[in-house]
Enzyme design. Structure first.
Site, PDB file in Angstrom:
ATOM      1  N   LYS A 253       0.476  -1.179   0.405  1.00  0.00           N
ATOM      2  CA  LYS A 253       0.190  -0.094  -0.119  1.00  0.00           C
ATOM      3  C   LYS A 253       1.209   1.258   0.025  1.00  0.00           C
ATOM      4  O   LYS A 253       1.028   2.507  -0.847  1.00  0.00           O
ATOM      5  CB  LYS A 253      -0.808  -0.115   1.111  1.00  0.00           C
ATOM      6  CG  LYS A 253      -2.168   1.767   1.651  1.00  0.00           C
ATOM      7  CD  LYS A 253      -2.095   2.202   2.806  1.00  0.00           C
ATOM      8  CE  LYS A 253      -1.684   2.757   3.107  1.00  0.00           C
ATOM      9  NZ  LYS A 253      -1.375   2.938   4.428  1.00  0.00           N
TER      10      LYS A 253
ATOM     11  N   ASP B 145      -6.024   0.303   1.076  1.00  0.00           N
ATOM     12  CA  ASP B 145      -5.639   0.563   2.414  1.00  0.00           C
ATOM     13  C   ASP B 145      -7.650   0.323   2.646  1.00  0.00           C
ATOM     14  O   ASP B 145      -8.204  -0.585   1.696  1.00  0.00           O
ATOM     15  CB  ASP B 145      -6.063   2.126   3.308  1.00  0.00           C
ATOM     16  CG  ASP B 145      -6.769   3.203   2.952  1.00  0.00           C
ATOM     17  OD1 ASP B 145      -8.026   2.213   1.252  1.00  0.00           O
ATOM     18  OD2 ASP B 145      -7.042   4.341   3.163  1.00  0.00           O
TER      19      ASP B 145
END
Ligand code: SF4
Length: 209
Positions: free
Chosen positions: A121, A139
């Protein structure tokens, strides 16, 4: 409507709803962005910005952070969660940047992934926000909204990332990351999504566990 067309429609509508959606983290260099992104795990952007305002004044580049005292650094970032681990990670990260990259952040996804505290991420966010290159970080908001919409059928962030990258045009990856985060924060809340106020309600399967 197939899923690619559905994605285009949803992105169009969310662009209208959240014009200029971008990161809320404060930073003045790619190095500072990397540190802010590492600190942001399980913490809010507001908490991170409160901490980094003083942190970046004290350690503006990797050279100062690499030389920091670990106990003092822990106190400097106490305002974010998991600060023991994060202090070790950002100090080590700064040391790697100094020793292996002459203080620069590598503009390469796989090299970013090797930095302490940087997962997929974070690496996606750094590529997209820091280098203006394709990147779509997954996320908790991106994962939740994507599943509820029916775009993906898994909770696995890696599989969600691959699926979204397949469905969404590459030039929209970075923006889509921010749009889904804004929508997750504002409307599609984890506990009580405000479906009656949602601008993409008509295209949503509302798969709410
Ligand atoms: S309709 Fe409800 S579940 Fe679907 S995206 Fe909107 S808020 Fe989330």
């Amino acid at each position: 409507m197939d899923k690619k067309a559905l994605c285009r429609k949803i992105i169009d509508v969310l662009e209208q709803e959240y014009p200029g959606a971008e990161t809320r983290l404060d930073f003045k260099s790619v190095f500072q962005l990397v540190v802010a992104v590492v600190l942001s795990a399980q913490s809010t952007d507001a908490q991170v910005n409160r901490v980094t305002a003083q942190l970046f004044a004290k350690y503006p580049t990797p050279f100062q952070l690499a030389e920091s005292n670990l106990e003092e650094l822990e106190q400097d970032i106490r305002g974010v969660g998991l600060y023991h681990t994060k202090a070790r990670n950002i100090q080590k990260l700064a040391q790697v940047l100094v020793e292996e990259y002459a203080g620069e952040v590598p503009e390469d996804f796989d090299l970013l992934l090797r930095l302490p505290g940087v997962g997929r991420k974070s690496a996606n966010v750094i590529m997209s926000v820091g280098f203006d290159k394709p990147g779509l970080g997954v996320d908790t908001h991106v994962a939740r909204v994507s599943r509820r919409l029916g775009l993906v059928e898994t909770a696995n962030p890696r599989i969600i990332e691959d699926k979204l990258k397949e469905l969404i045009p590459i030039e929209k990856w970075g923006e889509t990351h921010h749009l889904l985060i804004y929508h997750g924060r504002e409307i599609c809340h984890a506990r009580k999504p405000k479906c009656h106020q949602c601008v993409i309600n008509a295209w949503c399967l509302k798969i709410i566990e």
